[in-house]
Design an enzyme around this catalytic site. Structure first.
Site, PDB file in Angstrom:
ATOM      1  N   SER A 145      -4.357 -21.998  25.911  1.00 50.46           N
ATOM      2  CA  SER A 145      -3.082 -22.534  26.375  1.00 50.46           C
ATOM      3  C   SER A 145      -2.705 -22.034  27.761  1.00 50.46           C
ATOM      4  CB  SER A 145      -1.967 -22.198  25.376  1.00 50.46           C
ATOM      5  OG  SER A 145      -1.951 -20.813  25.093  1.00 50.46           O
ATOM      6  N   HIS A 197       1.287 -17.637  28.986  1.00 46.70           N
ATOM      7  CA  HIS A 197       1.733 -18.944  29.458  1.00 46.70           C
ATOM      8  C   HIS A 197       2.358 -18.849  30.841  1.00 46.70           C
ATOM      9  CE1 HIS A 197       2.080 -20.543  25.055  1.00 46.70           C
ATOM     10  NE2 HIS A 197       0.823 -20.331  25.441  1.00 46.70           N
TER      11      HIS A 197
END
Length: 405
Positions: A145, A197
Site C-alpha cells: 500500500s 502510507h
C-alpha cells in the site's frame, strides 16, 4: 434480431481476456504477491516480524532486505486482495505511459525512498526532545500500500483532474486527495501503518515535482535493457510495454514536464465505476458499417460525397431531404455551399434529370419487407422512408436505420 450485437463469452474466457489485457509488470506483481500469500497460508506462516519494515531492526541489525520484502508480503486475504485490485488499474495506466522496465525502476526507487523517509521520520519522532514517541521505531509495516499511495499521487497529478471523488461519497481537491484517503483509512482501519502510507504520499509528491529526475536515467538506458538477450523472452510477449512505446520524453512524465490524461484508479471516483474497470466486460462490435459483415450491402453512408454514379447521388439527395415521398426530394441537397448560382442551377437540372428515371424504376417495398424491419424494432414510418431511400434494398435500409437510431 438486435440492432447492436454484443459478443457473448463464458466467464473463464472473459477472465482470460481481462488478465491478458493487464501489462506484464502489473500482472507479475499481482501474481508474485498472490503466490507469496498462498504459500504463507499453506505453510501456516503468520509471523511477519522477519520480513516487515521494522525501523529498529533496519538500523540496529542493518537488515536492508526488509525494504523489499515488506512490500511483497501481506497480512490477510482482504489486505492482499484490496491492494492488488487497486494495483491493476493504477499500475496498468502508469505502465502503459512509462513502459514495463521503466515502471519497475520507479517502483524500486519508490520503495527505497519510502523506506528512507520512514526511517527519518520515525527517528525524529522517537527521539525528539519535547515528547518522544519510541512506538514508531517498533512499528512493523507490511504490504504494497505504500507504493500504491505513491502511484495514487502520481496518477492524480498526471490526470490533470481538479477534483477527485472519495469512494463516490464526496469530492475533494485533487492535490489533497491522497492525504484525505490517508485520514479516511486511519479512521476506518486503525491497524494500518500511518508512516508507511504517509511516506508513500511524500515520495509520490517528490516524483511529481521532479525531485527524482536526477535519479532517473534517460530512454536510452531502458532501451538498452530491453534489447539485452536475457530479457528477450519477456520483450517478445504482447503484454510487455516498451519504453519507447510509452512516454517518449527523456524523463518520466511529471507535474513539471508533462501532463497525461488517464483514468482514475480503484481508490478514486464512483465505487461501481472503479470496480467495473477491473471486472471482465463484454465486448461490442465497433466496426464501420462499410466493413461490417452483418450488412453486406453497398456500403453507402449518410455523409458520403462520392459521385460515382447517378444512383449514389440520388440516394444522398433522398437521405438529406428527410421527406417521406421520393417525388418531393429537393435536388439542391447534393449541392455544396461554395458553388455559384449558375453552377447550382445547372447542377439542379442535371440531378433532377438523373432522378426521374430512377424514381420511376424504384421498386415499391412489399409488406413482408416492411414487417421484417418492424420486427427488428424500427418504427414503421422510418422503415418505409428507409426502404424508399434504399430502392428496396433491405441491407441498405437496415444500415440507414441503424445510423439514424
Amino acid at each position: 434480431m438486435r440492432p447492436n450485437i454484443v459478443s457473448e463469452a463464458g466467464l473463464q474466457t472473459r477472465m482470460n481476456q481481462w488478465w491478458e489485457g493487464i501489462p506484464i509488470l502489473a500482472s507479475a506483481v499481482v501474481a508474485v504477491c498472490g503466490i507469496i500469500y498462498l504459500v504463507c497460508l499453506l505453510v501456516g506462516y503468520d509471523s511477519f516480524t522477519e520480513v516487515c519494515f521494522w525501523p529498529s531492526a533496519v538500523i540496529s541489525r542493518f537488515q536492508v532486505y526488509r525494504i523489499f520484502t515488506s512490500i511483497l508480503f501481506h497480512g490477510s486475504l482482504l489486505h492482499v486482495m484490496f491492494n492488488m485490485l487497486a494495483l491493476v488499474p493504477l499500475g496498468s495506466e502508469l505502465e502503459r505511459i512509462m513502459g514495463s522496465v521503466r515502471l519497475l525502476y520507479i517502483i524500486v526507487l519508490l520503495a527505497v525512498s519510502n523506506a528512507l523517509a520512514h526511517l527519518l521520520i520515525a527517528l525524529l519522532i522517537a527521539h525528539n526532545p519535547f515528547h518522544p514517541y519510541p512506538y514508531f521505531m517498533d512499528e512493523c509495516a507490511i504490504g504494497f500500500s505504500g507504493i500504491l499511495f505513491s502511484m495514487i499521487v502520481m496518477e492524480t497529478s498526471l490526470s490533470g483532474a481538479q477534483t477527485r471523488s472519495v469512494f463516490g461519497l464526496f469530492n475533494v481537491p485533487a492535490k489533497w486527495y491522497a492525504l484525505i484517503l490517508l485520514v479516511v483509512f486511519q479512521l476506518v482501519m486503525t491497524n494500518v501503518s500511518l508512516l508507511g502510507h504517509l511516506c508513500g504520499i511524500l515520495s509520490g509528491f517528490a516524483y511529481t515535482y521532479g525531485l527524482f529526475n536526477v535519479l532517473i536515467p534517460g530512454t536510452s538506458f531502458f532501451s538498452a535493457i530491453e534489447s539485452s538477450t536475457w530479457l528477450s523472452t519477456c520483450v517478445r510477449r504482447p503484454k510487455f510495454i516498451m519504453c519507447t512505446g510509452g512516454n517518449g520524453a527523456g524523463y518520466l512524465p511529471s507535474h513539471s514536464n508533462q501532463t497525461v490524461t488517464s483514468r482514475s484508479g480503484v481508490l478514486s471516483g464512483n465505487i461501481w465505476e472503479n470496480l467495473s474497470s477491473w471486472m471482465p466486460q463484454r465486448e461490442s462490435s465497433a466496426q464501420p458499417a462499410t466493413d461490417d459483415s452483418r450488412f453486406p450491402g453497398r456500403g453507402r453512408t449518410l455523409t458520403s460525397q462520392s459521385t460515382t454514379g447517378n444512383h449514389d447521388s440520388t440516394l444522398q439527395a433522398r437521405l438529406l431531404s428527410g421527406s417521406n415521398s421520393p417525388e418531393s426530394i429537393s435536388p439542391t441537397a447534393t449541392i455544396g455551399g461554395e458553388r455559384s448560382l449558375a453552377g447550382r442551377q445547372s447542377a439542379v437540372d442535371t440531378t433532377a434529370a438523373a432522378t426521374r428515371p430512377l424514381v420511376q424504376q424504384s421498386s415499391i417495398p412489399s409488406d413482408e419487407e416492411i414487417q421484417k424491419l418492424v420486427a427488428m424494432g424500427f418504427e414503421k414510418t422510418q422503415v418505409e422512408v428507409a426502404l424508399a431511400a434504399a430502392d428496396g434494398d433491405l441491407n441498405v435500409a437496415v444500415e440507414i436505420l441503424s445510423q439514424q437510431g
